[in-house]
Design an enzyme around this catalytic site. Structure first.
Site, PDB file in Angstrom:
ATOM      1  N   SER A  27     -24.652   2.634 -24.868  1.00  0.00           N
ATOM      2  CA  SER A  27     -25.073   2.066 -26.159  1.00  0.00           C
ATOM      3  C   SER A  27     -24.199   2.600 -27.288  1.00  0.00           C
ATOM      4  CB  SER A  27     -26.526   2.448 -26.448  1.00  0.00           C
ATOM      5  OG  SER A  27     -27.381   1.776 -25.562  1.00  0.00           O
ATOM      6  N   ARG A  31     -21.309   0.628 -29.870  1.00  0.00           N
ATOM      7  CA  ARG A  31     -21.382   0.704 -31.336  1.00  0.00           C
ATOM      8  C   ARG A  31     -20.139   1.354 -31.919  1.00  0.00           C
ATOM      9  NH1 ARG A  31     -26.197   0.145 -28.998  1.00  0.00           N
ATOM     10  NH2 ARG A  31     -28.022  -0.518 -30.191  1.00  0.00           N
ATOM     11  N   ARG A 126     -30.047 -15.105 -20.257  1.00  0.00           N
ATOM     12  CA  ARG A 126     -30.917 -14.222 -21.061  1.00  0.00           C
ATOM     13  C   ARG A 126     -31.230 -14.828 -22.428  1.00  0.00           C
ATOM     14  NH1 ARG A 126     -28.723  -8.237 -20.466  1.00  0.00           N
ATOM     15  NH2 ARG A 126     -30.662  -7.845 -21.591  1.00  0.00           N
ATOM     16  N   SER A 170     -36.812  -4.510 -29.846  1.00  0.00           N
ATOM     17  CA  SER A 170     -35.473  -4.618 -29.251  1.00  0.00           C
ATOM     18  C   SER A 170     -34.438  -3.998 -30.170  1.00  0.00           C
ATOM     19  CB  SER A 170     -35.133  -6.088 -28.995  1.00  0.00           C
ATOM     20  OG  SER A 170     -33.742  -6.223 -28.752  1.00  0.00           O
ATOM     21  N   GLN A 172     -31.355  -4.129 -29.637  1.00  0.00           N
ATOM     22  CA  GLN A 172     -30.219  -5.049 -29.736  1.00  0.00           C
ATOM     23  C   GLN A 172     -30.428  -6.029 -30.881  1.00  0.00           C
ATOM     24  OE1 GLN A 172     -29.949  -6.759 -25.812  1.00  0.00           O
ATOM     25  NE2 GLN A 172     -29.047  -4.905 -24.939  1.00  0.00           N
ATOM     26  N   ASP A 323     -34.582   1.279 -19.774  1.00  0.00           N
ATOM     27  CA  ASP A 323     -33.586   1.104 -18.700  1.00  0.00           C
ATOM     28  C   ASP A 323     -33.892   1.978 -17.483  1.00  0.00           C
ATOM     29  OD1 ASP A 323     -32.305  -0.766 -20.267  1.00  0.00           O
ATOM     30  OD2 ASP A 323     -30.916   0.692 -21.127  1.00  0.00           O
ATOM     31  N   ARG A 354     -36.344  -7.591 -13.677  1.00  0.00           N
ATOM     32  CA  ARG A 354     -36.461  -6.292 -12.982  1.00  0.00           C
ATOM     33  C   ARG A 354     -37.856  -6.039 -12.414  1.00  0.00           C
ATOM     34  NH1 ARG A 354     -32.513  -2.767 -17.045  1.00  0.00           N
ATOM     35  NH2 ARG A 354     -30.587  -3.576 -16.136  1.00  0.00           N
TER      36      ARG A 354
HETATM   37  C1  S3P Z   1     -29.684  -1.412 -25.738  1.00  0.00           C
HETATM   38  C2  S3P Z   1     -30.993  -1.702 -25.968  1.00  0.00           C
HETATM   39  C3  S3P Z   1     -31.957  -2.033 -24.901  1.00  0.00           C
HETATM   40  C4  S3P Z   1     -31.462  -1.617 -23.531  1.00  0.00           C
HETATM   41  C5  S3P Z   1     -30.024  -1.974 -23.322  1.00  0.00           C
HETATM   42  C6  S3P Z   1     -29.147  -1.328 -24.366  1.00  0.00           C
HETATM   43  C7  S3P Z   1     -28.800  -1.148 -26.886  1.00  0.00           C
HETATM   44  O1  S3P Z   1     -32.195  -3.429 -24.914  1.00  0.00           O
HETATM   45  O2  S3P Z   1     -32.254  -2.191 -22.518  1.00  0.00           O
HETATM   46  O3  S3P Z   1     -29.585  -1.547 -22.036  1.00  0.00           O
HETATM   47  O4  S3P Z   1     -27.704  -0.604 -26.696  1.00  0.00           O
HETATM   48  O5  S3P Z   1     -29.193  -1.469 -28.025  1.00  0.00           O
HETATM   49  P1  S3P Z   1     -33.302  -4.064 -25.914  1.00  0.00           P
HETATM   50  O6  S3P Z   1     -33.125  -3.406 -27.191  1.00  0.00           O
HETATM   51  O7  S3P Z   1     -33.035  -5.531 -26.004  1.00  0.00           O
HETATM   52  O8  S3P Z   1     -34.612  -3.773 -25.226  1.00  0.00           O
END
Ligand code: S3P
Length: 440
Positions: A27, A31, A126, A170, A172, A323, A354
């Site tokens: 992650s 970034r 997705r 989330s 993300q 995760d 999953r």
């Molecule tokens: C991540 C956020 C998570 C995680 C992914 C990495 C990130 O997803 O499952 O492997 O780097 O922001 P979500 O935020 O969609 O749950």
């Protein structure tokens, strides 16, 4: 016997514990590629995860005008665009990575360019409406397939700030909104229903971006269409807790075994698995080595194994081990009693479903497991024996979690379609062998 390419046979036993270092956090690496790629000047990044997902994000930043190179010591240099993004020629393929796609989409939405983002079959299945909605509220146009999936075409520019309550927890989607908000006029505020990983917020604060966090509200002051003016700086990426988790979990399930991971990220929004391991009966010791001024907390973790007992994982804990949930299911199969995972319907829209895939694989290994819409219930301890070979469905976390269960099997376990492990942890198999497990 000929073993098909992309298949591993993991032999039971052998796991000896020891001291491990894991590759850089995925992650944080994504970034870093984005922020360094946007900055003026050349940033040096130590510990960048050189796995497919993050390299795809880096390639995308190059398509926007950044340049990058890696020296013999693995230090990545990124010469940023200075904030201005050029329109890439043709679609950008970000492979398997939801993080890559959703964060890049936020960035693209801020600039007056048209970009098509696509990915592999898993990523193309997705949900992407979750980012289309806030980005369009800000003024971008985001075209998806009728199913709400990628390929995604974004026409960006002229954004205005919004107040947005995230419908799902989330990181993300949160990060997508924050990155777009940097290019908007006015303030963008995101409200999180449950706290999720905060790497974007920490990193933006470290580069001096106008970001404020007040409880569940995260606000950025938009810099307008020209975007923020970040300066190049050095970055250090700590080890990935989600990669360390496999070794910590294996050790936790072997009474008396000890495993120490050094230099690993210890952000509390990532490490709820340690609380789970403690609840299940393992001993966990944490030693912080990061300085209080470091944007991220990192250090060493030592786990000593025990006869594990089942536990329940639900609610606000879920995003902090999202995760690691396949691994929690594996631990449930090894523990005495019932392990219940609830409130985790997000697991169904990861690199694979999953919940369904773990239920199928655990059942094929002789484990009693019941599927629920938002999780599963696992009864342990099971006599682990492969009735059938294990199917990863191209999902790296399934392949790695099931390999850990294979260590506890009565017979060798055949795990198919393992190339996906290269998306996050290419050294996984070598590390498994180094820890004493026989892998063909
Ligand atoms: C991540 C956020 C998570 C995680 C992914 C990495 C990130 O997803 O499952 O492997 O780097 O922001 P979500 O935020 O969609 O749950």
């Amino acid at each position: 016997m000929t073993i098909p390419k992309q298949t591993k046979i993991v032999h039971p036993g052998g796991f000896a514990g020891g001291v491990v270092r894991v590759p850089g956090d995925k992650s944080i690496s994504h970034r870093t590629a984005l922020l360094a790629g946007l900055s003026s000047g050349t940033s040096e990044i130590r510990g960048f995860l050189q796995a497919e997902d993050c390299l795809n994000t880096l390639k995308a930043m190059e398509a926007f005008g950044a340049r990058s190179w890696i020296d013999e010591e693995g230090v990545l240099s990124i010469q940023g665009t200075g904030g201005k993004m050029i329109e890439p020629v043709g679609p950008l393929d970000v492979g398997n990575s939801g993080t890559g796609m959703r964060l890049l989409a936020g960035l693209c939405a801020g600039s007056p360019i048209q970009v098509t983002l696509t990915g592999d079959a898993s990523l193309q299945s997705r949900p992407m409406r979750r980012i289309k909605e806030p980005l369009e509220l800000m003024g971008a146009t985001v075209d998806l397939t009728p199913q709400g999936t990628a390929p995604m075409t974004i026409q960006g520019g002229n954004l205005h700030g919004i107040e947005y309550r995230l419908p799902t927890a989330s990181a993300q989607v949160k990060s997508c909104c924050i990155l777009a908000g940097l290019y908007a006029t006015g303030r963008t505020t995101v409200l999180e229903p449950i706290p999720t990983r905060d790497h974007t917020e920490r990193m933006l604060r470290a580069v001096g971006a106008p970001i404020r966090v007040e409880g569940p509200h995260i606000s950025v002051e938009g810099c307008g269409p020209k975007g923020p003016k970040f300066l190049a700086r050095p970055y250090v990426v700590p080890g990935d807790f989600s990669s360390a988790a496999y070794w910590l979990a294996a050790a936790a399930a072997i009474p008396g075994a000890t495993l120490r991971v050094e230099g690993v990220g210890l952000n509390l929004r990532r490490t709820a698995l340690l609380d789970v391991l403690r609840r299940m009966g393992a001993r966990v010791e944490i030693e912080r080595t990061s300085a209080p001024t470091d944007p991220e907390v990192y250090g060493n973790v030592t786990v000593t194994g025990a006869d594990l007992k089942g536990t329940e994982v639900s609610g606000a804990e879920i995003p902090n081990l999202i995760d690691e949930l396949p691994l929690v299911a594996v631990l449930g199969a090894l523990a005495r009693g019932r392990t219940e995972i609830r409130d985790a319907s997000e697991l169904r829209v990861k690199e694979s479903d999953r919940v369904a895939v773990m239920v199928e694989n655990l059942t094929n290994m002789g484990v009693r497991v019941e599927e629920r819409p938002d999780g599963m219930v696992v009864e342990g301890p099971a006599r682990i024996a492969p009735g059938k070979s294990i199917r990863s469905y191209g999902d790296h976390r399934i392949a790695m979690s099931m390999s850990i269960l294979a260590i506890f099997s009565a017979e060798p376990v055949c795990i198919g379609n393992v190339a996906c492990v290269d998306t996050s942890y290419p050294e996984f198999w070598d590390q498994l062998v180094n820890l004493g497990v026989n892998v063909e």
